[in-house]
Design a protein around this motif. Structure first.
Motif, PDB file in Angstrom:
ATOM      1  N   GLN A   1      10.466  86.701  83.206  1.00 28.82           N
ATOM      2  CA  GLN A   1      10.436  88.150  82.990  1.00 28.82           C
ATOM      3  C   GLN A   1       9.013  88.685  83.064  1.00 28.82           C
ATOM      4  OE1 GLN A   1      12.218  89.631  79.447  1.00 28.82           O
ATOM      5  NE2 GLN A   1      14.115  90.090  80.510  1.00 28.82           N
ATOM      6  N   MET A   2       8.872  89.858  83.722  1.00 36.70           N
ATOM      7  CA  MET A   2       7.561  90.487  83.763  1.00 36.70           C
ATOM      8  C   MET A   2       7.533  91.612  82.743  1.00 36.70           C
ATOM      9  SD  MET A   2       6.974  90.502  87.850  1.00 36.70           S
ATOM     10  CE  MET A   2       8.687  90.364  88.294  1.00 36.70           C
ATOM     11  N   ARG A   3       6.777  91.428  81.674  1.00 37.10           N
ATOM     12  CA  ARG A   3       6.788  92.446  80.627  1.00 37.10           C
ATOM     13  C   ARG A   3       5.404  92.900  80.189  1.00 37.10           C
ATOM     14  NH1 ARG A   3       9.685  91.188  75.817  1.00 37.10           N
ATOM     15  NH2 ARG A   3      11.370  90.208  76.941  1.00 37.10           N
ATOM     16  N   THR A   4       4.406  92.027  80.208  1.00 39.27           N
ATOM     17  CA  THR A   4       3.078  92.498  79.799  1.00 39.27           C
ATOM     18  C   THR A   4       2.466  93.314  80.935  1.00 39.27           C
ATOM     19  OG1 THR A   4       1.878  90.628  80.688  1.00 39.27           O
ATOM     20  CG2 THR A   4       2.748  90.372  78.472  1.00 39.27           C
ATOM     21  N   GLN A   5       1.415  94.070  80.600  1.00 42.60           N
ATOM     22  CA  GLN A   5       0.770  94.886  81.619  1.00 42.60           C
ATOM     23  C   GLN A   5       0.232  94.003  82.733  1.00 42.60           C
ATOM     24  OE1 GLN A   5       0.885  98.074  81.759  1.00 42.60           O
ATOM     25  NE2 GLN A   5       1.314  98.770  79.703  1.00 42.60           N
ATOM     26  N   GLY A   6      -0.255  92.810  82.388  1.00 38.32           N
ATOM     27  CA  GLY A   6      -0.796  91.904  83.389  1.00 38.32           C
ATOM     28  C   GLY A   6       0.271  91.455  84.372  1.00 38.32           C
ATOM     29  N   GLN A   7       1.455  91.104  83.827  1.00 44.80           N
ATOM     30  CA  GLN A   7       2.531  90.656  84.710  1.00 44.80           C
ATOM     31  C   GLN A   7       3.057  91.810  85.551  1.00 44.80           C
ATOM     32  OE1 GLN A   7       4.822  89.275  81.477  1.00 44.80           O
ATOM     33  NE2 GLN A   7       4.072  87.172  81.589  1.00 44.80           N
ATOM     34  N   LEU A   8       3.190  92.997  84.902  1.00 43.86           N
ATOM     35  CA  LEU A   8       3.671  94.159  85.647  1.00 43.86           C
ATOM     36  C   LEU A   8       2.663  94.576  86.715  1.00 43.86           C
ATOM     37  CD1 LEU A   8       5.210  96.177  82.713  1.00 43.86           C
ATOM     38  CD2 LEU A   8       6.449  95.354  84.695  1.00 43.86           C
ATOM     39  N   TYR A   9       1.395  94.275  86.463  1.00 41.73           N
ATOM     40  CA  TYR A   9       0.354  94.612  87.433  1.00 41.73           C
ATOM     41  C   TYR A   9       0.646  93.953  88.780  1.00 41.73           C
ATOM     42  CZ  TYR A   9      -4.175  94.303  89.780  1.00 41.73           C
ATOM     43  OH  TYR A   9      -5.181  94.356  90.709  1.00 41.73           O
ATOM     44  N   PHE A  10       0.969  92.660  88.740  1.00 44.10           N
ATOM     45  CA  PHE A  10       1.250  91.974  90.002  1.00 44.10           C
ATOM     46  C   PHE A  10       2.514  92.515  90.653  1.00 44.10           C
ATOM     47  CE2 PHE A  10      -1.541  88.865  87.977  1.00 44.10           C
ATOM     48  CZ  PHE A  10      -2.447  88.697  89.014  1.00 44.10           C
ATOM     49  N   PHE A  11       3.501  92.793  89.810  1.00 43.95           N
ATOM     50  CA  PHE A  11       4.751  93.370  90.310  1.00 43.95           C
ATOM     51  C   PHE A  11       4.470  94.670  91.061  1.00 43.95           C
ATOM     52  CE2 PHE A  11       8.338  96.280  89.214  1.00 43.95           C
ATOM     53  CZ  PHE A  11       9.337  95.646  89.936  1.00 43.95           C
ATOM     54  N   LEU A  12       3.690  95.552  90.412  1.00 42.51           N
ATOM     55  CA  LEU A  12       3.420  96.864  91.010  1.00 42.51           C
ATOM     56  C   LEU A  12       2.457  96.749  92.187  1.00 42.51           C
ATOM     57  CD1 LEU A  12       3.079  98.872  87.701  1.00 42.51           C
ATOM     58  CD2 LEU A  12       4.972  98.950  89.304  1.00 42.51           C
ATOM     59  N   LEU A  13       1.468  95.855  92.062  1.00 44.39           N
ATOM     60  CA  LEU A  13       0.473  95.696  93.126  1.00 44.39           C
ATOM     61  C   LEU A  13       1.153  95.286  94.422  1.00 44.39           C
ATOM     62  CD1 LEU A  13      -2.565  95.598  93.858  1.00 44.39           C
ATOM     63  CD2 LEU A  13      -2.493  93.165  93.360  1.00 44.39           C
ATOM     64  N   PHE A  14       2.113  94.357  94.298  1.00 47.06           N
ATOM     65  CA  PHE A  14       2.808  93.876  95.494  1.00 47.06           C
ATOM     66  C   PHE A  14       3.448  95.042  96.235  1.00 47.06           C
ATOM     67  CE2 PHE A  14       6.752  92.427  97.493  1.00 47.06           C
ATOM     68  CZ  PHE A  14       6.235  91.529  98.412  1.00 47.06           C
ATOM     69  N   PHE A  15       4.181  95.881  95.485  1.00 44.67           N
ATOM     70  CA  PHE A  15       4.905  96.956  96.149  1.00 44.67           C
ATOM     71  C   PHE A  15       3.968  98.070  96.611  1.00 44.67           C
ATOM     72  CE2 PHE A  15       8.340  94.888  93.832  1.00 44.67           C
ATOM     73  CZ  PHE A  15       9.190  94.662  94.904  1.00 44.67           C
ATOM     74  N   ALA A  16       2.901  98.312  95.858  1.00 49.25           N
ATOM     75  CA  ALA A  16       1.952  99.345  96.289  1.00 49.25           C
ATOM     76  C   ALA A  16       1.263  98.900  97.571  1.00 49.25           C
ATOM     77  CB  ALA A  16       0.933  99.611  95.185  1.00 49.25           C
ATOM     78  N   ALA A  17       0.907  97.616  97.660  1.00 49.62           N
ATOM     79  CA  ALA A  17       0.256  97.102  98.867  1.00 49.62           C
ATOM     80  C   ALA A  17       1.221  97.158 100.046  1.00 49.62           C
ATOM     81  CB  ALA A  17      -0.211  95.672  98.634  1.00 49.62           C
ATOM     82  N   LEU A  18       2.469  96.770  99.777  1.00 50.15           N
ATOM     83  CA  LEU A  18       3.485  96.801 100.828  1.00 50.15           C
ATOM     84  C   LEU A  18       3.682  98.229 101.329  1.00 50.15           C
ATOM     85  CD1 LEU A  18       5.265  94.494 101.953  1.00 50.15           C
ATOM     86  CD2 LEU A  18       7.108  95.374 100.527  1.00 50.15           C
ATOM     87  N   ALA A  19       3.739  99.165 100.380  1.00 46.96           N
ATOM     88  CA  ALA A  19       3.960 100.563 100.743  1.00 46.96           C
ATOM     89  C   ALA A  19       2.792 101.077 101.582  1.00 46.96           C
ATOM     90  CB  ALA A  19       4.122 101.413  99.487  1.00 46.96           C
ATOM     91  N   THR A  20       1.575 100.689 101.198  1.00 47.88           N
ATOM     92  CA  THR A  20       0.398 101.142 101.940  1.00 47.88           C
ATOM     93  C   THR A  20       0.411 100.587 103.354  1.00 47.88           C
ATOM     94  OG1 THR A  20      -0.757 101.000  99.837  1.00 47.88           O
ATOM     95  CG2 THR A  20      -2.100 101.350 101.780  1.00 47.88           C
ATOM     96  N   LEU A  21       0.691  99.288 103.457  1.00 51.12           N
ATOM     97  CA  LEU A  21       0.716  98.639 104.765  1.00 51.12           C
ATOM     98  C   LEU A  21       1.782  99.287 105.651  1.00 51.12           C
ATOM     99  CD1 LEU A  21      -0.850  96.246 105.934  1.00 51.12           C
ATOM    100  CD2 LEU A  21       1.154  94.832 105.459  1.00 51.12           C
ATOM    101  N   ALA A  22       2.957  99.531 105.068  1.00 53.65           N
ATOM    102  CA  ALA A  22       4.045 100.134 105.841  1.00 53.65           C
ATOM    103  C   ALA A  22       3.647 101.531 106.310  1.00 53.65           C
ATOM    104  CB  ALA A  22       5.310 100.194 104.992  1.00 53.65           C
ATOM    105  N   ALA A  23       3.029 102.292 105.404  1.00 54.65           N
ATOM    106  CA  ALA A  23       2.654 103.659 105.765  1.00 54.65           C
ATOM    107  C   ALA A  23       1.614 103.647 106.884  1.00 54.65           C
ATOM    108  CB  ALA A  23       2.112 104.387 104.549  1.00 54.65           C
TER     109      ALA A  23
END
Lengths: 413, 355
Positions: B171-193
């Protein structure tokens, strides 16, 4: 172009300094309370009175030496009634080692519920959030403390029953509410009570932003002609409802408002005490400045050569701030006592909050009893009515239809 | 990036159209990647990561809005409503069917894309301010529907609590773990855009923005591309809403009201319309500036005021400064922070010769 470079360099430098300063450590004999506030956002009309009340009470405690020798440092963050800054505020409080935090706003309470539980820091949400949060077993780290909308709805019905001579059988009650989740929340309880008490309930939704309700009021005063009206409105809309009901000739002495349509500011915006004469309001904190604690605060400021806080003018919100601060302080006091004077953790303070009982602050705070199961403290309210140019207390603290509320709480599990 | 292209010769179209045409740019990208993936999470504590997390969520939303407003020239003030569509779709799927985030996230995005394309239909006939009002109606209608449909909103409180995202049983629950979760999708979104806007689709969007009649005459199906733009933009919004839902652990429609749409519009206007980097700058600016201003003021003001007085002063001064800085940056560069950055970069490209 070089000017721009200087700007960049300077701002980076200042930013670095500020971050360094912000991470300065906390002291030993000090407890940190986090307080979220809205002084500049959508609900600033509440925040600018409520938050100073909170600070004044803590200042009073600190001037008397703090709680059991511990000074309180209040860390306030203004989130402008937005959700992302509320999350940032929580993380900041956690970093500063806050033992508890006061949440402000319903969406913010919803957003933080999970995080509070994971970080094991209690958050208080008096007058906000979901009624189901009263169940301490389901939401262990959220403390509504004040009467939930369910309890308020039940209390409003009980008050109507009293005003209408002890029976609601065959009577008609109108419920005028702001069309958002908070406005709709009491509906379930009201519908239940309509069946149990045998009155006819009709609901009138006011869409956001709630300043246009001529049609609904006309429907109430001209067509439905209820024996009593319960209103549950926010922001500018309570004053509009008072004005419109008065204008259409519906007697305001047969109107009771839940806690967010109940301040001096609403009455003034509606045209003053003359216009609003007879209007009833539910309160979860004492109203007015005739309390020992407020006299103490004023005496403290006078001794320091400062003016008396002008926020006391809207005592409904100011006093709510006092009550929240007092309950926070009381929880910390219980925690310190339980630890024999040692510095409590946030977990200890949570237990301290669950041990609050018989703390009334001279009538300002309801006689609530917070337990690990009941984080609402019993759902106490008081009715204050507009009479002779001011808000006058109409009876003592009371709670209503607890069995119905308990049934609904059990049903959400 | 601060690169000089002297000595680099391109011999093929592919090389000329590459995302990073210079060899040295790959190194910069690698360094930025290392910075975000390794250095930041190790160097920063939970508090600062939580701020970055908020920025990452905002980046996804701002990118989506910029594709619609900045690249295609279709004004939308219903962005927050599309976020709520994504949020509630994902929350319902996650709670009622117990689906994991890698199913609910694209599902939320697709549902938002569908609704977005429907709300975008008026764009086929109207433009500019008229379209803004039509999308405003979309925002209000979606809010109303969610608020009044318990099957979507999950009851009177219109809140659905969702479990934390889980990957391989973790489970991703701390800010550190959520950071990687969000970073992955933000990077993916940027690359796609970045790839969308340099493709045939992106060029069609730009053509429609610059002159829709001319675009139609050179053979661009403007109906199709306008709706596609709404769909892609709403897909981003939906994903942003899903990320937000997982980040907070709850879907709540009051978190996606009209004010949020305005915030996102502010981000892309401050950052720079029609630019990927501008969306990121704007998201950073709007999310972080109020926080940074407070952190700057706290140590200074605490020397003069007690906690209560300081809070009142900070709240007001921060608002004034925030507004003032927006005006300041827009006056020195009306095309946004992205243009400001390009000006600085162009200056250094030829430094120390100014020609």
């Amino acid at each position: 172009m070089t000017r721009k470079r200087h700007w960049l360099g300077a701002s980076c430098l200042i930013g670095g300094l500020a971050l360094a300063a912000a991470t300065a450590g906390a002291q030993d004999k000090e407890l940190v309370f986090g307080l979220q506030c809205d002084r500049t956002g959508a609900t600033q009309t509440v925040g600018v009175f409520l938050c100073p009340g909170y600070h004044d009470y803590i200042n009073l405690l600190n001037s008397k030496g703090g709680i059991e020798g511990y000074k309180i440092r209040v860390m306030e963050i203004d989130h402008e009634y937005k959700v992302p800054p509320a999350m940032e505020a929580h993380e900041r409080f956690k970093k500063e080692g806050a033992v508890l935090e006061g949440i402000y706003g319903t969406p913010q309470t919803a957003a933080l519920t999970k995080k509070l539980e994971e970080d094991k820091i209690l958050g208080t949400s008096p007058g906000f959030g979901t009624a189901a949060a009263a169940d301490g077993r389901r939401y262990p780290y959220v403390f509504p403390l004040a009467a939930s909308y369910w309890s308020q709805g039940a209390a409003a019905v009980a008050f109507a029953k009293k005003e209408l001579g002890g029976s609601l059988n065959g009577k008609k009650i109108a419920y005028l509410f702001y069309d958002n989740p908070a406005g709709k929340e009491p509906l379930a309880v009201l519908e239940d009570l309509a069946k149990a008490e045998g009155f006819e309930l009709r609901t009138f939704a006011v869409p956001a932003p709630g300043v246009e309700m001529g049609a609904q009021i006309l429907d109430i005063s001209g067509r439905f002609k209820p024996d009593f009206v319960i209103t549950h409105l926010f922001g500018r809309s309570p004053s509009v409802s008072i004005k419109e009901l008065k204008g259409k000739g519906y007697p305001l002495s047969k109107v009771v408002s839940l806690v967010w349509g109940a301040s001096e500011a609403d009455i003034k915006a509606a045209g003053g005490y003359e216009v609003a004469n007879g209007y009833h309001t539910l309160q979860f904190a004492g109203v007015g400045t005739d309390f020992q604690v407020i006299k103490d605060i004023n005496a403290m400021y006078q001794a320091q050569g400062k003016p008396i806080p002008k926020e006391q003018e809207i005592s409904v919100f100011y006093n709510r701030g006092l009550v929240i601060a007092a309950l926070h302080a009381e929880a910390a006091r219980n925690a310190i006592k339980a630890k024999g004077g040692a510095k409590p953790s946030s977990e200890d303070v949570k237990k301290g909050m669950e041990a609050i009982k018989g703390f009334t602050l001279g009538g300002m705070v309801p006689p609530m009893e917070v337990t690990p199961e009941d984080h609402e403290g019993g759902g106490w309210v008081q009715v204050w009515s507009v009479k002779g140019g001011k808000l006058v207390k109409d009876g003592d603290w009371f709670q209503a239809y607890r069995d119905v509320i308990k049934k609904h709480l059990a049903a959400t599990n | 990036m601060l690169h000089r292209e002297s000595g680099v010769f391109k011999t093929s179209y592919a090389a000329d159209m590459a995302l990073y045409p210079l060899p040295i740019a790959r190194w910069s990208i690698a360094i930025i990647f290392l910075m975000f993936a390794v250095v930041l999470p190790l160097a920063l504590d939970e508090y600062y990561l939580s701020i970055i997390n908020l920025v990452l969520i905002a980046v996804v939303g701002a990118l989506g809005l910029n594709i619609l407003v900045g690249y295609t020239g279709q004004i939308s003030v219903g962005h927050a409503a599309f976020m709520s569509v994504g949020a509630y779709t994902a929350a319902n799927l996650a709670v009622k069917l117990g689906l994991p985030f890698w199913v609910t996230l694209p599902a939320g995005g697709l549902m938002a894309a569908l609704i977005g394309a429907i709300v975008g239909i008026p764009s086929l006939r109207i433009k500019g301010l008229y379209l803004a009002i039509a999308t405003l109606a979309g925002q209000l209608i979606i809010e109303w529907i969610i608020n009044h449909t318990p099957a979507i909103s999950g009851g009177a409180q219109a809140s659905i609590e969702v479990p934390r995202p889980e990957l391989w049983g973790h489970q991703m629950r701390t800010q550190g773990q959520l950071y990687f979760f969000l970073l992955f999708f933000a990077a993916l979104a940027t690359l796609a855009a970045m790839n969308i806007v340099r493709s045939r689709i992106g060029r069609a969007f730009v053509a429609i923005r610059d002159q829709d009649i001319a675009a139609e005459i050179i053979g661009i199906n403007i109906y199709r591309y306008k709706l596609l733009s709404f769909a892609i933009s709403s897909f981003y919004a939906g994903v942003c809403g899903v990320l937000y839902t997982y980040y907070l652990g709850i879907a709540n429609y009051e978190q996606f009201q009209i004010g949020v749409s305005i915030d996102y519009l502010a981000m892309i206007i401050i950052g720079g319309l029609g630019s990927i980097l501008g969306s990121i700058f704007g998201a950073i600016f709007v999310t972080m500036l109020p926080i940074v201003l407070r952190l700057l003021m706290e140590p200074i003001l605490s020397m003069f005021y007690n906690a209560g007085e300081m809070s009142a002063v900070i709240s007001s001064v921060r608002l004034v400064l925030f507004g003032g800085l927006i005006i300041f940056f827009l006056v020195i560069e009306p095309e946004g922070l992205n243009r400001l950055w390009r000006n600085i970069r162009n200056y250094f490209r030829v430094w120390p010769f100014s020609y």
